[in-house]
Scaffold this active site. Structure first.
Site, PDB file in Angstrom:
ATOM      1  N   ARG A  43       3.164  -3.954  -8.280  1.00  0.00           N
ATOM      2  CA  ARG A  43       2.898  -5.104  -7.266  1.00  0.00           C
ATOM      3  C   ARG A  43       3.988  -4.979  -6.278  1.00  0.00           C
ATOM      4  O   ARG A  43       3.699  -5.068  -5.071  1.00  0.00           O
ATOM      5  CB  ARG A  43       2.737  -6.390  -8.070  1.00  0.00           C
ATOM      6  CG  ARG A  43       2.191  -7.504  -6.880  1.00  0.00           C
ATOM      7  CD  ARG A  43       0.789  -7.550  -6.857  1.00  0.00           C
ATOM      8  NE  ARG A  43       0.525  -7.970  -5.569  1.00  0.00           N
ATOM      9  CZ  ARG A  43      -0.731  -8.063  -4.877  1.00  0.00           C
ATOM     10  NH1 ARG A  43      -1.717  -7.386  -5.381  1.00  0.00           N
ATOM     11  NH2 ARG A  43      -1.078  -8.793  -3.907  1.00  0.00           N
ATOM     12  N   CYS A  72       0.769  -1.265   0.022  1.00  0.00           N
ATOM     13  CA  CYS A  72      -0.138  -0.121  -0.027  1.00  0.00           C
ATOM     14  C   CYS A  72       1.072   1.241  -0.085  1.00  0.00           C
ATOM     15  O   CYS A  72       0.380   2.450  -0.368  1.00  0.00           O
ATOM     16  CB  CYS A  72      -0.655  -0.074   1.212  1.00  0.00           C
ATOM     17  SG  CYS A  72      -1.632  -1.461   1.594  1.00  0.00           S
TER      18      CYS A  72
HETATM   19  C1  LIG Z   1      -0.037   0.046  -5.017  1.00  0.00           C
HETATM   20  C2  LIG Z   1      -0.926  -0.741  -3.901  1.00  0.00           C
HETATM   21  C3  LIG Z   1      -1.623  -0.063  -3.337  1.00  0.00           C
HETATM   22  C4  LIG Z   1      -2.608  -0.703  -2.150  1.00  0.00           C
HETATM   23  N1  LIG Z   1      -2.967  -0.035  -1.458  1.00  0.00           N
HETATM   24  C5  LIG Z   1      -3.959  -0.527  -0.299  1.00  0.00           C
HETATM   25  C6  LIG Z   1      -4.680   0.470   0.677  1.00  0.00           C
HETATM   26  O1  LIG Z   1      -4.515   1.661   0.708  1.00  0.00           O
HETATM   27  N2  LIG Z   1      -5.410  -0.075   1.458  1.00  0.00           N
HETATM   28  C7  LIG Z   1      -5.489  -1.652   1.394  1.00  0.00           C
HETATM   29  O2  LIG Z   1      -6.235  -2.277   2.388  1.00  0.00           O
HETATM   30  N3  LIG Z   1      -5.013  -2.475   0.602  1.00  0.00           N
HETATM   31  C8  LIG Z   1      -4.206  -1.870  -0.404  1.00  0.00           C
HETATM   32  N4  LIG Z   1      -3.677  -2.615  -1.161  1.00  0.00           N
HETATM   33  C9  LIG Z   1      -3.727  -4.028  -1.479  1.00  0.00           C
HETATM   34  C10 LIG Z   1      -2.810  -4.781  -0.269  1.00  0.00           C
HETATM   35  O3  LIG Z   1      -1.591  -4.482  -0.435  1.00  0.00           O
HETATM   36  C11 LIG Z   1      -3.210  -6.339  -0.602  1.00  0.00           C
HETATM   37  O4  LIG Z   1      -4.551  -6.539  -0.408  1.00  0.00           O
HETATM   38  C12 LIG Z   1      -2.405  -6.939   0.232  1.00  0.00           C
HETATM   39  O5  LIG Z   1      -0.918  -6.859   0.097  1.00  0.00           O
HETATM   40  C13 LIG Z   1      -2.709  -8.627  -0.047  1.00  0.00           C
HETATM   41  O6  LIG Z   1      -1.876  -9.495   0.948  1.00  0.00           O
HETATM   42  P1  LIG Z   1      -1.615 -10.815   0.392  1.00  0.00           P
HETATM   43  O7  LIG Z   1      -0.708 -11.349   1.522  1.00  0.00           O
HETATM   44  O8  LIG Z   1      -2.923 -11.704   0.343  1.00  0.00           O
HETATM   45  O9  LIG Z   1      -0.845 -11.056  -0.749  1.00  0.00           O
HETATM   46  P2  LIG Z   1       0.469 -10.321  -1.380  1.00  0.00           P
HETATM   47  O10 LIG Z   1       1.069  -9.297  -0.419  1.00  0.00           O
HETATM   48  O11 LIG Z   1       0.340 -10.455  -2.634  1.00  0.00           O
HETATM   49  O12 LIG Z   1       1.503 -11.933  -0.909  1.00  0.00           O
HETATM   50  C14 LIG Z   1       1.302 -12.971  -1.576  1.00  0.00           C
HETATM   51  C15 LIG Z   1       2.987 -13.211  -1.675  1.00  0.00           C
HETATM   52  O13 LIG Z   1       2.925 -14.728  -2.134  1.00  0.00           O
HETATM   53  C16 LIG Z   1       4.259 -15.083  -3.065  1.00  0.00           C
HETATM   54  N5  LIG Z   1       3.932 -16.029  -4.011  1.00  0.00           N
HETATM   55  C17 LIG Z   1       2.935 -16.308  -4.685  1.00  0.00           C
HETATM   56  N6  LIG Z   1       3.185 -17.727  -5.035  1.00  0.00           N
HETATM   57  C18 LIG Z   1       4.335 -18.244  -4.762  1.00  0.00           C
HETATM   58  C19 LIG Z   1       5.027 -19.463  -4.637  1.00  0.00           C
HETATM   59  N7  LIG Z   1       4.872 -20.296  -5.371  1.00  0.00           N
HETATM   60  N8  LIG Z   1       6.139 -19.763  -3.945  1.00  0.00           N
HETATM   61  C20 LIG Z   1       6.514 -18.577  -3.120  1.00  0.00           C
HETATM   62  N9  LIG Z   1       5.938 -17.572  -2.949  1.00  0.00           N
HETATM   63  C21 LIG Z   1       4.735 -17.179  -3.579  1.00  0.00           C
HETATM   64  C22 LIG Z   1       4.009 -13.669  -3.864  1.00  0.00           C
HETATM   65  O14 LIG Z   1       5.206 -13.551  -4.723  1.00  0.00           O
HETATM   66  C23 LIG Z   1       3.762 -12.549  -2.724  1.00  0.00           C
HETATM   67  O15 LIG Z   1       4.771 -12.243  -2.219  1.00  0.00           O
HETATM   68  C24 LIG Z   1      -2.777  -2.118  -2.068  1.00  0.00           C
HETATM   69  C25 LIG Z   1      -1.886  -2.976  -3.148  1.00  0.00           C
HETATM   70  C26 LIG Z   1      -1.062  -2.238  -4.085  1.00  0.00           C
HETATM   71  C27 LIG Z   1      -0.557  -3.160  -4.906  1.00  0.00           C
END
Ligand SMILES: Cc1cc2nc3c(=O)[nH]c(=O)nc-3n(C[C@H](O)[C@H](O)[C@H](O)COP(=O)(O)OP(=O)(O)OC[C@H]3O[C@@H](n4cnc5c(N)ncnc54)[C@H](O)[C@@H]3O)c2cc1C
Length: 453
Positions: free
Chosen positions: A132, A42
């Protein structure tokens, strides 16, 4: 007990640290294919703009912290290539090409999302980016900047935050959006209009109703060709860089290969304990879908807040505890060019698609009493079903938006109706809050409409 978490984002890291709090004995491993431990995605736009001075500032703890304080083993730059659920194991590949097998008793999938890529020709050209990771942020920052022309594809939250960041760095920014307005996954058209106006006032060019077809330039981006969806007019926009911010796609490749069921939204289907269709396999964050509290529809939520909450539940349960996920409302906020905009619950079109009859109440008020100088305009729109139950709210203004939306979130979660909400005793003092808050007045407006019906 061996717990393996795949993904070191908000959901995965949160899950691992909660699992540790639940079980002192468990052997906990996080496997991530990224270079850095958990960091705030974020915050990326604010590191690009320079408001956050270093990208490293987004990293929450360094790698050493995980072993020393978190008591969790963190494997970075390691890809999980296959999960074999029948024998509770997985194959991983390290950066140097070596492979290893990991065994688990509980597994948590937290693989997140990937940027969704629309069918645009020529996206392989130099100067095309998505946002991302920290790596993406650094590349965009060094390619954009003073005097550079940037096209952003997509006027959602990420596209617009990025447009603002590039504008702050001195780029000449054009945002091209397929839909008729900005932020339409977040708020209704009338609320989005306020943000749209502000963006245009700040000299960021918005081209709506328009689909980008092709990247022009030999090997490097020179611009894009696009088509207006209404008039069929073809346009060309010159650019030095192109950033595609056209939504996200859940990363379900591993889960699908392992036979873990997806839901109708094409993400991993989980229950309120974050259990998947396979025993001892949990999932959390953007790779999942879960029933929306208001519409009941299986929904993917692209929010860090939700990812952290889901991760916590998955971690506790994977470690032998018993936690249930609270109802999800998709409470969201952002700030763009000085305008704060927030929503909770479904937008009107989504609620209507789910068969709900929505009644709205909207008021244009001020953050201070009329007689007090310095108040800022605030627009509050409340969404009720036809029986008067609060189902959503949207707010836009220059200040005090976020905490008002949080008030609506509590009311919706507790099943309040517009009549009860309109009688809420809000606080008042001339320099800080008006006698009658726009929140309660908007509920009253909806209530009157329902009574008239
Ligand atoms: C620019 C931006 C701004 C944002 N702003 C906001 C905001 O203001 N407020 C808000 O609530 N949300 C915001 N978000 C959304 C928030 O960042 C995401 O919802 C959150 O990061 C999701 O977390 P996650 O753990 O589900 O996934 P991720 O953070 O994507 O983590 C998943 C991880 O798993 C890894 N992975 C995948 N497959 C494999 C594999 N086979 N082996 C090993 N590793 C693997 C990936 O590389 C990644 O590092 C924003 C997102 C972005 C990109």
């Amino acid at each position: 007990m061996r717990i393996v978490v795949i993904g070191a984002g908000a959901a995965g890291t949160g899950a691992a640290l909660e699992a540790r709090k639940t079980s002192r004995e468990a052997e906990i491993t996080i496997v991530s294919n990224e270079e850095f431990p958990e960091y705030s995605r974020c915050g990326l736009p604010y590191a690009i703009s320079g408001e956050i001075p270093e990208f490293e500032g987004l990293v929450l703890h360094d790698q050493g912290w995980y072993g020393k304080f978190g008591k969790v083993k963190l494997m970075l730059k390691t890809q999980v290539t296959e999960i074999i659920t029948a024998s509770n194991r997985m194959e991983v590949k390290h950066e140097d090409g070596s492979a290893e097998e990991l065994q688990y008793d509980s597994l948590i999938l937290a693989t997140g999302s990937k940027p969704s890529i629309p069918p645009i020709q020529g996206l392989q050209k130099e100067g095309v980016f998505t946002l991302r990771t920290i790596g993406d942020g650094r590349r965009i920052m060094s390619a954009g900047g003073r005097g550079k022309r940037a096209v952003v594809v997509g006027a959602g939250l990420i596209g617009l935050e990025l447009a603002e960041a590039l504008h702050a760095r001195g780029s000449e920014v054009t945002v091209i959006e397929f839909l008729p307005n900005v932020l339409l996954a977040m708020v209704d058209d009338d609320i989005a209009e306020v943000v749209k106006k502000r963006i245009e006032e700040r000299n960021v060019k918005l081209i709506l109703n328009t689909k980008v077809d092709e990247v022009i330039g030999k090997d490097k981006v020179k611009g894009v060709k696009a088509t207006n969806m209404k008039t069929n007019e073809k346009i060309t926009v010159e650019a030095d860089i192109l950033v595609v911010a056209a939504g996200i796609k859940p990363d379900t490749a591993l889960a699908e290969k392992a036979g873990i069921a997806l839901g109708p939204a094409k993400a991993i289907k989980v229950d309120d304990h974050m259990r998947t269709s396979v025993e001892n396999v949990y999932a959390a964050g953007e790779c999942t879908e879960y029933p929306d509290f208001i519409t009941g529809a299986s929904t993917r939520v692209g929010l860090g807040t939700v990812a952290v909450r889901q991760g916590k539940v998955a971690g506790i349960n994977a470690a032998g505890g018993n936690a249930t996920l609270n109802n999800l409302l998709n409470t969201r906020v952002t700030k763009l060019f000085g305008v704060e905009v927030a929503g909770v619950g479904p937008c009107t079109d989504i609620a209507a698609k789910a068969g709900m009859k929505i009644v709205t109440g909207k008021v244009r008020g001020s953050t201070l009493p009329e007689y007090m100088p310095g108040g800022k305009e605030i627009i509050v729109k409340v969404l009720s079903n036809d029986e008067g139950r609060l189902v959503g709210a949207q707010i836009v203004g220059e200040e005090q938006v976020a905490q008002r939306i949080n008030v609506f979130a509590v009311a919706i979660l507790k099943g309040m109706n517009v009549e009860e909400f309109s009688m809420l005793e809000t606080c008042y003092a001339p320099p800080i809050a008006p006698t009658w808050d726009s929140m309660t007045i908007s509920a009253e407006a909806a209530m009157k409409k329902i009574r008239r019906k």
